[in-house]
Scaffold this active site. Structure first.
Site, short mmCIF file in Angstrom:
data_model
loop_
_atom_site.label_atom_id
_atom_site.label_comp_id
_atom_site.label_asym_id
_atom_site.label_seq_id
_atom_site.Cartn_x
_atom_site.Cartn_y
_atom_site.Cartn_z
N HIS A 84 1.69 0.81 8.85
CA HIS A 84 2.65 0.85 7.74
C HIS A 84 2.61 2.19 7.00
O HIS A 84 3.63 2.84 6.80
CB HIS A 84 2.28 -0.31 6.80
CG HIS A 84 3.31 -0.71 5.81
ND1 HIS A 84 3.20 -0.41 4.47
CD2 HIS A 84 4.46 -1.40 5.93
CE1 HIS A 84 4.23 -0.90 3.82
NE2 HIS A 84 5.03 -1.52 4.69
N ASP A 137 -0.37 3.46 0.12
CA ASP A 137 -0.11 2.49 1.20
C ASP A 137 -1.37 2.26 2.02
O ASP A 137 -2.47 2.39 1.50
CB ASP A 137 1.08 2.96 2.06
CG ASP A 137 1.83 1.77 2.63
OD1 ASP A 137 1.40 1.23 3.65
OD2 ASP A 137 2.83 1.35 2.03
N SER A 174 10.39 -1.16 2.86
CA SER A 174 9.25 -0.26 3.09
C SER A 174 9.70 0.99 3.80
O SER A 174 9.08 2.04 3.67
CB SER A 174 8.22 -0.93 4.00
OG SER A 174 7.32 -1.65 3.25
#
Ligand SMILES: *[C@@H]1O[C@H](CO)[C@@H](O)[C@H](O)[C@H]1NC(C)=O
Ligand SMILES: *[C@@H]1O[C@H](CO)[C@@H](O)[C@H](O)[C@H]1NC(C)=O
Ligand SMILES: *[C@@H]1O[C@H](CO)[C@@H](O)[C@H](O)[C@H]1NC(C)=O
Ligand SMILES: *[C@@H]1O[C@H](CO)[C@@H](O)[C@H](O)[C@H]1NC(C)=O
Ligand SMILES: *[C@@H]1O[C@H](CO)[C@@H](O)[C@H](O)[C@H]1NC(C)=O
Ligand SMILES: *[C@@H]1O[C@H](CO)[C@@H](O)[C@H](O)[C@H]1NC(C)=O
Ligand SMILES: *[C@@H]1O[C@H](CO)[C@@H](O)[C@H](O)[C@H]1NC(C)=O
Ligand SMILES: *[C@@H]1O[C@H](CO)[C@@H](O)[C@H](O)[C@H]1NC(C)=O
Ligand SMILES: *[C@@H]1O[C@H](CO)[C@@H](O)[C@H](O)[C@H]1NC(C)=O
Ligand SMILES: *[C@@H]1O[C@H](CO)[C@@H](O)[C@H](O)[C@H]1NC(C)=O
Ligand SMILES: *[C@@H]1O[C@H](CO)[C@@H](O)[C@H](O)[C@H]1NC(C)=O
Ligand SMILES: *[C@@H]1O[C@H](CO)[C@@H](O)[C@H](O)[C@H]1NC(C)=O
Length: 755
Positions: free
Chosen positions: A221, A151, A541
């Site tokens: 994220h 990620d 996610s």
């Protein structure tokens, strides 16, 4: 934020492809390709694959005598040689060089580098993990399992990555801690054991941003995902008081290794393959990847291809289904060797309370990010203001008051107008599930249900000087009905509709996890930006890492289980019901019962997955047999499998999968047979009997209908014959097949979908 990001990525993607259509001059027009080679024909003269690949590339330069330069596009240039994830390399090539390369010895295939979409949109109590019983103690909380997170990197100083209570890093760990700066290893510890970044593909495409040269997360994220999977215990974590409690990952004692091919919310295939290549080499046990390519063929999908190699090495790759729901056929990561995770909304409500001047209290939804009150403020009910669609009118007529804004199906614009006005706050009305899943609230306000509106209006009209008190920062747990399929979660059927995807769902709505400390995570009014070390984020996610955490726990409890076995255990024990014991509902389909195209087998249930009774196992050859049924060319097949030791002597679309899809639409078929083999992983002898819930208009026979196991690890086979035709409503009919043991200790459930 999610929308903006998605648009940027889409735009970049379009530009990239538009360019390809109009090449101007050849040398200026070099771009990156992933090139696959057949290692079985590598000439003996080369000591290693790197040398062979380099020689292949050098032969191109030799043709036109270019000079070597690493900084421009003036020559063919190697980016990565890959070792584990694929057999091949990525390089910056002109179309002419590519053509020459295609004629080189051992060439298999090549395709252009692509940008990937992060599955952002903008929990664990609910998964019933218990310190004293079930999967947590059985797996030692994931102790010594290593999860590789592909990620945007990680914020290593986050409290979630401190290593209290963690044991020494095993000597077998081969990873590195490379943050690209001067503080490298001191940033890793016994929790965060590895960090690397991959930017060559991005650089070759002309990207140049600050966050490219580090494993440090600059967007949040990756930090959210890593802490969701295996964050350590952090007391008193909350998002401005909402969801207050002890934050921790699903596998709080597992270790994390992060691989960062993402910068500015975007990434390239070449860098993603390099990440997975390295994760496999480093020795991770599970890979978590919350991004996906839009429906490209399996033999050009870098996540599918690299994950095949991971699967062969016993590494389960857990991936997100995407956030393009509730439209049908939007699911990403449909390869049958991936775990594909959709999202559900859980049983938490973030709330604010209104108390009217007459003492009546109403609880509504709120995420206003402050520990604040509005006490006894005048309440304005004015017919011409009810649309709340002009900040000027609101300021002129109701400055300093709280206004009532009726539902006009444009809550976002109403919130913006109230925020831009000088009113003291608002009472909004909505029951749009999508807003509750992903909305923000930068103005002091509470969103109430249409059912509660009459109480407010009657009071406002009947009182001479109506007033209201508003309180925020409340969190309620146990809301009925939950879970439900989240609106945004991508829906099946998958690219290859014979495999049901998503496989299952996990909580993905407003998941509390760590964030980076130096970006805005909330706003008050027009310009007061706030930061927070923990935020509530929604998307597949956020659901994928929950499933990755469960997979890590299962790996810890059952180190000998294959990726397919771990996935099977999670699927056959998943719960298709909600907390009222009715079929889970679909927020994206008017609260109708959710079909398996939205929720797969149901919501993951970690404690049940620990002891599934039976598993549907599969190995690499089984997946190859499936690939053979897709009529791929030899080169396409070799691109995925890497090894010519696989062949298509058995062709079978009938993979030993823990779910069933009967395809009748657009065919003249009226019967479809499935052959399945289950392995007894329960304790010794047991007898299982089949129980069917028939899809509408369908008959099913199962032979045999009783499986008598004499011992553990024994395998028994059965045949399922599904008779009927295409669905007559909603484009899908569905039921289930359950193997239930006589002791009542195990129910092994598979959804049956008819398309
Ligand atoms: C080398 O240059 C010639 C002429 O400029 C061109 O036709 C050929 O495609 C080039 N070869 C490669 C490998 O770029
Ligand atoms: C950081 O780690 C990388 C990879 O191990 C290494 O190349 C680099 O020299 C290290 N930097 C420092 C300052 O130690
Ligand atoms: C190399 O080519 C790519 C794609 O055409 C372009 O975006 C990039 O800016 C070029 N890089 C340099 C250094 O010119
Ligand atoms: C969070 O919960 C703890 C313990 O219940 C409490 O002491 C603390 O004040 C709460 N924090 C907020 C911001 O609500
Ligand atoms: C309601 O708002 C309108 C303008 O939008 C204004 O003319 C009117 O005076 C307001 N009514 C009351 C009772 O305040
Ligand atoms: C605001 O809402 C009112 C009432 O629905 C409508 O008449 C008016 O056209 C709307 N104005 C704007 C700018 O949308
Ligand atoms: C107010 O609402 C109108 C109509 O819905 C919308 O066009 C406008 O952008 C909103 N204004 C602000 C400041 O958000
Ligand atoms: C956040 O901090 C990092 C590391 O100090 C820095 O490189 C980055 O520029 C900062 N980001 C913002 C938006 O300030
Ligand atoms: C593969 O080819 C066979 C024979 O031509 C055909 O019957 C079958 O439908 C094809 N399968 C797919 C998935 O295209
Ligand atoms: C195909 O693979 C199987 C299993 O590995 C092997 O037994 C068989 O000999 C192979 N067939 C051919 C034609 O290579
Ligand atoms: C069911 O599980 C319980 C507890 O593990 C065990 O005592 C019992 O023997 C099992 N029953 C059967 C029929 O396996
Ligand atoms: C059947 O064909 C139609 C038209 O091509 C297509 O839209 C639909 O998705 C197909 N259905 C299935 C289950 O493949």
């Amino acid at each position: 934020m999610g929308m903006k990001v998605a648009n940027m990525v889409t735009l970049a993607y379009l530009l990239f492809h538009a360019c390809l259509l109009f090449p101007s001059s050849t040398s200026a027009y070099r771009s990156t390709y992933i090139v696959h080679k057949d290692m079985s024909v590598m000439p003996k003269a080369f000591a290693s694959h790197d040398q062979w690949y380099l020689a292949t590339l050098n032969s191109l330069k030799a043709v036109n005598g270019s000079t070597t330069s690493n900084a421009d596009n003036s020559t063919a240039r190697l980016l990565y040689t890959y070792t584990n994830a694929i057999h091949g390399f990525s390089a910056v090539l002109s179309p002419e060089e590519l053509e020459t390369l295609k004629k080189s010895h051992g060439f298999v295939s090549a395709y252009p580098d692509r940008t990937v979409k992060l599955h952002t949109t903008h929990t664990t109590e609910f998964l019933s993990l218990n310190p004293n019983t079930g999967l947590w103690p059985a797996s030692n909380f994931g102790k010594d399992v290593i999860v590789g997170v592909i990620d945007s990197g990680v914020w290593p100083e986050s409290e979630s990555f401190k290593d209290d209570g963690m044991t020494e890093v095993p000597a077998s760990w081969k990873g590195a801690c490379d943050f690209g700066g001067d503080s490298n290893t001191s940033l890793c510890n016994r929790k965060l054991i590895g960090a690397r970044f991959f930017n060559k593909g991005g650089r070759a495409a002309g990207d140049d941003s600050e966050d490219m040269n580090t494993a440090r997360d600059m967007d949040g994220h990756g930090t959210h995902i890593a802490s969701t999977i295996a964050g350590n215990y952090v007391e008193g974590a909350s998002f401005f008081g909402y969801a207050n409690g002890t934050a921790r990952g699903v596998a709080p004692r597992a270790r994390l290794a992060v691989y960062n091919p993402i910068f500015s919310f975007s990434g390239y295939s070449s860098d993603i393959i390099a990440s997975i290549d390295q994760a496999i080499a480093d020795g991770v046990d599970v890979i978590s990847i919350s991004m996906g390519f839009d429906r490209i063929p399996l033999y050009e999908d870098p996540i599918a291809i690299a994950s095949f190699a991971a699967m062969e090495k016993g590494v389960l790759v857990s991936s997100s289904a995407g956030n393009d729901g509730p439209l049908a056929s939007t699911v990403k990561n449909g390869a049958p060797w991936l775990l594909t995770v959709g999202a559900s909304s859980d049983d938490r409500q973030f709330a604010g309370t209104l108390t009217l001047g007459n003492g009546v209290s109403i609880v509504g939804w709120s995420l206003f990010p402050a520990n604040a009150w509005r006490v006894g403020v005048s309440l304005v009910y004015n017919e011409t203001l009810l649309a709340c669609n002009s900040s000027k009118l609101l300021s002129d007529q109701a400055a300093g008051s709280i206004v009532i804004c009726l539902d006009n199906s444009n809550l976002g614009a109403q919130i913006d107008n109230v925020t831009a006005s000088s009113v003291a706050g608002a009472i909004f009305v909505s029951n749009d599930p999508h807003f509750f899943e992903a909305g923000d609230l930068p103005c002091p306000a509470v969103v109430i249900s249409p059912m509660d509106v009459p109480k407010v209006i009657e009071y406002a009209k009947s009182s001479d000087s109506p007033s209201v008190t508003m309180k925020f920062q409340q969190t309620f747990i146990g809301t009925k009905t939950a879970p439900s399929a989240a609106t945004y979660s991508s829906r099946g059927p998958a690219n290859h509709p014979g495999i049901l995807k998503p496989d299952l769902v996990a909580p993905g709505t407003k998941v509390l996890a760590a964030w980076i400390p130096n970006t805005s995570t909330a706003r008050i009014g027009l310009d007061l930006e706030l930061t927070s070390d923990y935020i509530l984020a929604s998307g597949t996610s956020a659901s994928c890492p929950q499933a990755s955490g469960v997979a890590a726990l299962l790996k810890g409890a059952h180190p000998d289980w294959s990726p397919a076995a771990i996935r099977s255990a999670m699927m056959t024990t998943a719960n298709p019901l909600d907390n009222t014991f009715n079929p889970m509902r679909d927020n994206g389909d008017n609260h109708q019962p959710a079909t398996p195209l939205a929720i797969g087998s149901g919501q993951v249930d970690p404690n049940k997955a620990l002891d599934p009774g039976l598993i549907y196992d599969a190995d690499a050859q089984d997946y190859v047999n499936f690939l053979c049924s897709l009529n791929f060319t030899r080169e396409q097949l070799l691109t995925i499998t890497r090894s010519s030791s696989y062949n298509c002597s058995t062709i079978s679309s009938d993979l030993n999968y823990p779910s069933f899809v009967a395809l009748f639409s657009n065919t003249s078929r009226t019967v479809q047979e499935f052959h399945r083999t289950v392995t007894n992983v329960g304790d010794g002898a047991s007898t299982y009997r089949v129980k069917l819930m028939l899809p509408k208009g369908i008959s099913i026979s199962v032979t045999p209908d009783t499986l008598v196991f004499k011992e553990k690890h024994e395998k028994l086979s059965f045949v399922v014959s599904v008779k009927g035709g295409p669905p007559t409503e909603r484009n899908v009919s569905y039921g289930s097949l359950v193997w239930a043991d006589d002791g009542g200790n195990h129910t092994v459930r598979s959804p049956i979908v008819v398309l």
